[in-house]
Design a protein around this motif. Structure first.
Motif, PDB file in Angstrom:
ATOM      1  N   VAL A  57      51.058  51.006  21.109  1.00 11.59           N
ATOM      2  CA  VAL A  57      50.740  49.784  21.877  1.00 11.59           C
ATOM      3  C   VAL A  57      50.251  48.678  20.930  1.00 11.59           C
ATOM      4  O   VAL A  57      50.655  47.516  21.050  1.00 11.59           O
ATOM      5  CB  VAL A  57      49.665  50.089  22.955  1.00 11.59           C
ATOM      6  N   ASP A  92      53.552  47.598  29.611  1.00 12.38           N
ATOM      7  CA  ASP A  92      53.085  48.380  28.453  1.00 12.38           C
ATOM      8  C   ASP A  92      51.681  48.938  28.691  1.00 12.38           C
ATOM      9  O   ASP A  92      51.377  50.071  28.336  1.00 12.38           O
ATOM     10  CB  ASP A  92      53.097  47.515  27.179  1.00 12.38           C
ATOM     11  N   GLU A 118      54.338  41.075  18.514  1.00 14.05           N
ATOM     12  CA  GLU A 118      54.523  39.880  19.352  1.00 14.05           C
ATOM     13  C   GLU A 118      54.532  38.640  18.459  1.00 14.05           C
ATOM     14  O   GLU A 118      55.052  37.609  18.802  1.00 14.05           O
ATOM     15  CB  GLU A 118      53.386  39.764  20.364  1.00 14.05           C
ATOM     16  N   TYR A 119      53.848  38.769  17.322  1.00 18.09           N
ATOM     17  CA  TYR A 119      53.784  37.646  16.379  1.00 18.09           C
ATOM     18  C   TYR A 119      54.381  38.115  15.049  1.00 18.09           C
ATOM     19  O   TYR A 119      53.657  38.326  14.071  1.00 18.09           O
ATOM     20  CB  TYR A 119      52.327  37.194  16.189  1.00 18.09           C
ATOM     21  N   ALA A 152      53.105  47.241  18.949  1.00 17.33           N
ATOM     22  CA  ALA A 152      53.911  46.363  19.812  1.00 17.33           C
ATOM     23  C   ALA A 152      53.192  45.027  19.976  1.00 17.33           C
ATOM     24  O   ALA A 152      53.807  43.957  19.938  1.00 17.33           O
ATOM     25  CB  ALA A 152      54.119  47.024  21.171  1.00 17.33           C
ATOM     26  N   SER A 153      51.866  45.080  20.153  1.00 18.56           N
ATOM     27  CA  SER A 153      51.070  43.870  20.317  1.00 18.56           C
ATOM     28  C   SER A 153      51.145  43.011  19.049  1.00 18.56           C
ATOM     29  O   SER A 153      51.310  41.792  19.111  1.00 18.56           O
ATOM     30  CB  SER A 153      49.623  44.262  20.628  1.00 18.56           C
ATOM     31  N   LEU A 168      43.969  45.124  30.858  1.00 16.69           N
ATOM     32  CA  LEU A 168      45.338  44.906  30.393  1.00 16.69           C
ATOM     33  C   LEU A 168      45.309  44.294  28.998  1.00 16.69           C
ATOM     34  O   LEU A 168      44.442  43.483  28.701  1.00 16.69           O
ATOM     35  CB  LEU A 168      46.059  43.945  31.344  1.00 16.69           C
ATOM     36  N   TRP A 169      46.295  44.664  28.176  1.00 17.09           N
ATOM     37  CA  TRP A 169      46.382  44.095  26.831  1.00 17.09           C
ATOM     38  C   TRP A 169      46.855  42.641  26.920  1.00 17.09           C
ATOM     39  O   TRP A 169      47.897  42.366  27.523  1.00 17.09           O
ATOM     40  CB  TRP A 169      47.330  44.907  25.964  1.00 17.09           C
ATOM     41  N   PHE A 170      46.088  41.749  26.321  1.00 19.98           N
ATOM     42  CA  PHE A 170      46.299  40.315  26.464  1.00 19.98           C
ATOM     43  C   PHE A 170      47.672  39.872  25.953  1.00 19.98           C
ATOM     44  O   PHE A 170      48.322  39.027  26.552  1.00 19.98           O
ATOM     45  CB  PHE A 170      45.187  39.609  25.687  1.00 19.98           C
ATOM     46  N   HIS A 171      48.101  40.448  24.840  1.00 13.56           N
ATOM     47  CA  HIS A 171      49.355  39.991  24.218  1.00 13.56           C
ATOM     48  C   HIS A 171      50.583  40.757  24.705  1.00 13.56           C
ATOM     49  O   HIS A 171      51.692  40.446  24.310  1.00 13.56           O
ATOM     50  CB  HIS A 171      49.271  40.106  22.689  1.00 13.56           C
ATOM     51  N   LEU A 172      50.367  41.772  25.533  1.00 13.11           N
ATOM     52  CA  LEU A 172      51.498  42.605  25.957  1.00 13.11           C
ATOM     53  C   LEU A 172      51.810  42.421  27.440  1.00 13.11           C
ATOM     54  O   LEU A 172      50.927  42.074  28.216  1.00 13.11           O
ATOM     55  CB  LEU A 172      51.170  44.082  25.704  1.00 13.11           C
ATOM     56  N   PRO A 173      53.035  42.684  27.848  1.00 17.65           N
ATOM     57  CA  PRO A 173      53.334  42.636  29.282  1.00 17.65           C
ATOM     58  C   PRO A 173      52.624  43.784  30.011  1.00 17.65           C
ATOM     59  O   PRO A 173      52.398  44.848  29.407  1.00 17.65           O
ATOM     60  CB  PRO A 173      54.852  42.805  29.329  1.00 17.65           C
ATOM     61  N   ARG A 181      48.923  37.121  28.626  1.00 19.10           N
ATOM     62  CA  ARG A 181      48.361  35.810  28.272  1.00 19.10           C
ATOM     63  C   ARG A 181      49.108  34.674  28.971  1.00 19.10           C
ATOM     64  O   ARG A 181      48.587  33.577  29.107  1.00 19.10           O
ATOM     65  CB  ARG A 181      48.368  35.609  26.750  1.00 19.10           C
ATOM     66  N   PRO A 218      54.081  38.719  28.966  1.00 21.54           N
ATOM     67  CA  PRO A 218      52.774  38.988  28.351  1.00 21.54           C
ATOM     68  C   PRO A 218      51.621  38.469  29.226  1.00 21.54           C
ATOM     69  O   PRO A 218      51.734  37.395  29.816  1.00 21.54           O
ATOM     70  CB  PRO A 218      52.844  38.219  27.022  1.00 21.54           C
ATOM     71  N   ALA A 267      38.612  39.688  27.523  1.00 23.14           N
ATOM     72  CA  ALA A 267      40.052  39.971  27.549  1.00 23.14           C
ATOM     73  C   ALA A 267      40.344  40.943  26.417  1.00 23.14           C
ATOM     74  O   ALA A 267      39.720  40.865  25.363  1.00 23.14           O
ATOM     75  CB  ALA A 267      40.846  38.694  27.337  1.00 23.14           C
ATOM     76  N   ARG A 268      41.268  41.884  26.638  1.00 19.85           N
ATOM     77  CA  ARG A 268      41.605  42.839  25.562  1.00 19.85           C
ATOM     78  C   ARG A 268      42.681  42.218  24.701  1.00 19.85           C
ATOM     79  O   ARG A 268      43.749  41.892  25.187  1.00 19.85           O
ATOM     80  CB  ARG A 268      42.107  44.151  26.155  1.00 19.85           C
ATOM     81  N   MET A 269      42.375  42.040  23.410  1.00 17.73           N
ATOM     82  CA  MET A 269      43.336  41.347  22.523  1.00 17.73           C
ATOM     83  C   MET A 269      44.265  42.352  21.849  1.00 17.73           C
ATOM     84  O   MET A 269      43.899  43.387  21.466  1.00 17.73           O
ATOM     85  CB  MET A 269      42.587  40.558  21.460  1.00 17.73           C
TER      86      MET A 269
END
Lengths: 269, 333
Positions: free
Chosen positions: A21, B117, A28-29, A24-25, B109-114, B155, B153, A267-269
């Motif tokens: 996970v 996931d 994203e960048y 994958a996060s 929920l993971w901020f950068h992910l849909p 965000r 995502p 928020a979970r980053m």
């Protein structure tokens, strides 16, 4: 015994899940990921140059180490640091997570709080640190099997020890309040002992490096084992690592009983 | 059968205190002083299985601290807690398989992910097998109408969309009790309504017990049959919502703006709270005058540019409970 194996397998599975996970996060960048990873590898590379000049000026050995020995401890330190921060990047944020009440999320889930907390973030630059060690090893040790074996084992042990140091330091937050400064400095302090030849340290410092500051267990003992293998020393390395990690784990869970959850917006980053 | 049983529950926090100024900071360094704050003070209540309970009170009343003790996040200082027959402090991990939580201020929920996931990871955390997880995701996607959001995502989602995904995430493992801590905070009226509908649906169809904390009185009015009002860590009222509404929530605030200077006629049950040249805030006693009646009367005044109907803040309701002797109404609980 069977139960312990199942528990260990579950822990590895959880680490693997978080790893996927997190990766994958991070992806994203993509551009930022590659830039940061290669940037860190280049940054580390500048130190090789420094040591190369030092050895060519002084000649022979420094603190009992030759150029290749120094490169071994640098490579190991860098890859162990990288591995620990790829898998457990939240080790640097434990204080913030405790203070902000973000720990609630992990306490509400049926998995190990410390492991979930550590695994739930990755570091992009850590990939650079991790790969840099391998490149350095390939350049300086080629096909030296004993060196590579100890390097790979050292990454696991060193990574766990570095994590244990961070966890222990940040756990002080449960007892003393915000310990982000101590938490941040503790690992840097230990690493600063890891990147120089063991021979330059004497007396009490040497004792500290085998106790409070476990620098010798992270790099110097694996190097000794790579050069002259000794089963006794390997056992000592395993035992010491288990003791450090065990202490950090118990210390964290003791502290957790004192947790006073906060109410910040998270928020979970 | 009781889903939650609480008896004599207390939580005391030890807080460091310091006088004002630099000198005091140095003094506190050498000799720190502490004071004890009773966040939850000897509360007892029971929640039946399948019940929707509103646990309401103003900010700092002890709502979140209570929910955190019920879910095992915090250890009680004293008292007994049993959730689905388990002690949250000692059996936290076992209990977590059977409870779900939505904290309006904390995201799982993971901020950068849909969201899809995060759902996959949460499914694995709750040891769900892949087929069961997929079935459950499909079910919740349909119910919460989040099909279009699953691959975006987090965000990039609006707050309302995110909360719908949060509630769905908390229900993945089919919990018996759902703890909702301020689930509608910051949401607009339409989204609030949708979230409430979904919560009611879950309760009706699956018998999920709902424990809701909120300082939004309309959450309680539209969702719950019973309400516990807490203030300064103590239960001041434990009554059916109908009674609470009749006794204490019998007032609405109407803010009205006119297109020109105005003059209001009189109507029984309406008291101006504040009057300006072009507008006013009116307090409506709904036992005497219905909102419909009040609206008709306002329109009849002519030149109305805008009307807003609001609930009085929770703090005002608490104050009226105290004025009405709320502490004795709950029989000393």
């Amino acid at each position: 015994m069977h139960q312990h194996v199942v528990r260990a397998m579950n822990v590895f599975r959880l680490i693997g899940l978080y790893f996927k996970v997190n990766l994958a996060s991070a992806l994203e960048y993509r551009a930022s990921f590659l830039l940061q990873a290669f940037g860190m590898a280049l940054n580390n590379g500048s130190f090789v140059f420094f040591w190369y000049i030092a050895f060519s000026q002084i000649g022979g050995r420094i603190g009992g180490y030759d150029f290749n020995d120094v490169m071994f401890i640098w490579a190991l330190c860098s890859s162990a640091f990288g591995a620990s921060h790829i898998l457990f990047a939240n080790m640097n944020s434990i204080t913030r997570i405790i203070v902000s009440g973000e720990l609630d999320t992990f306490l509400l889930q049926p998995k190990d709080v410390l492991i979930s907390l550590l695994c739930s973030k990755t570091s992009l630059t850590a990939w650079g640190d991790f790969l840099y060690g391998f490149i350095l090893m390939a350049l300086t040790h080629g096909g030296d099997v004993p060196a590579w074996s100890m390097f790979l084992l050292g990454i696991v042990i060193g990574g766990l020890l570095m994590t244990a140091i961070s966890v222990t330091a940040h756990t002080l937050t449960f007892y003393l309040g915000d310990s982000s400064l101590i938490g941040g400095l503790a690992l840097e302090f230990v690493i600063s002992f890891c990147i120089y030849p063991e021979g330059i340290y004497r007396g009490l410092v040497r004792v500290l490096m085998l106790s409070v500051i476990p620098a010798s267990f992270i790099v110097h003992i694996p190097l000794k084992l790579a050069r002259h293998f000794s089963p006794g020393l390997l056992l000592l390395l395993f035992a010491a690592s288990a003791a450090y990690c065990g202490f950090a784990y118990v210390f964290f869970y003791r502290g957790l009983k004192r947790y006073e959850s906060g109410n910040l917006i998270i928020a979970r980053m | 059968m009781a889903a939650i049983e609480v008896e004599g529950l207390c939580k005391v926090f030890r807080t460091r205190i310091k006088e004002e100024g630099l000198k005091a900071s140095f003094r506190a360094l050498a000799r720190p002083a502490y004071k004890e704050v009773k966040a939850v003070d000897n509360i007892s209540f029971t929640v039946e299985q399948g019940e929707i309970l509103a646990f309401i009170g103003p900010n700092g009343a002890g709502k979140s601290t209570t929910i955190k003790m019920l879910t095992g996040i915090l250890h009680p200082t004293s008292g007994k807690v049993s959730v689905l027959g388990m002690g949250p402090a000692t059996q936290r991990r076992k209990l977590s398989y059977r409870i779900g939580t939505v904290f309006g201020q904390k995201s799982q929920l993971w901020f950068h992910l849909p969201p899809i996931d995060s759902f996959a990871l949460l499914g694995a955390i709750y040891d769900m097998d892949k087929a069961a997880l997929k079935k459950r995701i499909d079910e919740l996607t349909e119910r919460f109408e989040i099909g279009d959001l699953l691959k975006t995502p987090v965000r990039k989602l609006s707050l309302g969309q995110r909360i719908r995904c949060e509630v769905a995430a908390s229900l993945l493992h089919s919990p018996d009790i759902l703890f909702l801590d301020e689930p509608t905070i910051g949401l607009d009226v339409v989204v609030k309504h949708r979230i409430r509908e979904l919560i009611l649906q879950m309760n009706r169809e699956q018998g999920t017990t709902i424990f809701l904390t909120s300082h939004d009185t309309s959450d309680m009015e539209q969702l719950c049959r019973r309400a516990i009002v807490i203030d300064q860590g103590r239960i001041i009222l434990d009554v059916p919502v109908k009674k609470l509404k009749y006794d204490y929530m019998n007032r609405k605030i109407i803010a009205v703006r006119f297109t020109s200077e105005y003059k209001l006629s009189e109507l029984k049950g309406i008291t101006p709270e504040k009057s300006g040249r072009m507008g006013a805030r009116l307090s409506v006693d709904t036992r005497v005058c219905s909102i419909e009646e009040a609206m008709r009367w306002l329109i009849a005044q002519g030149g109305v540019a805008d009307i807003t109907v609001e609930d009085p803040p929770m703090e005002d309701i608490i104050a009226s409970i105290f004025e009405g002797g709320g502490r004795t109404l709950n029989g000393g609980r």
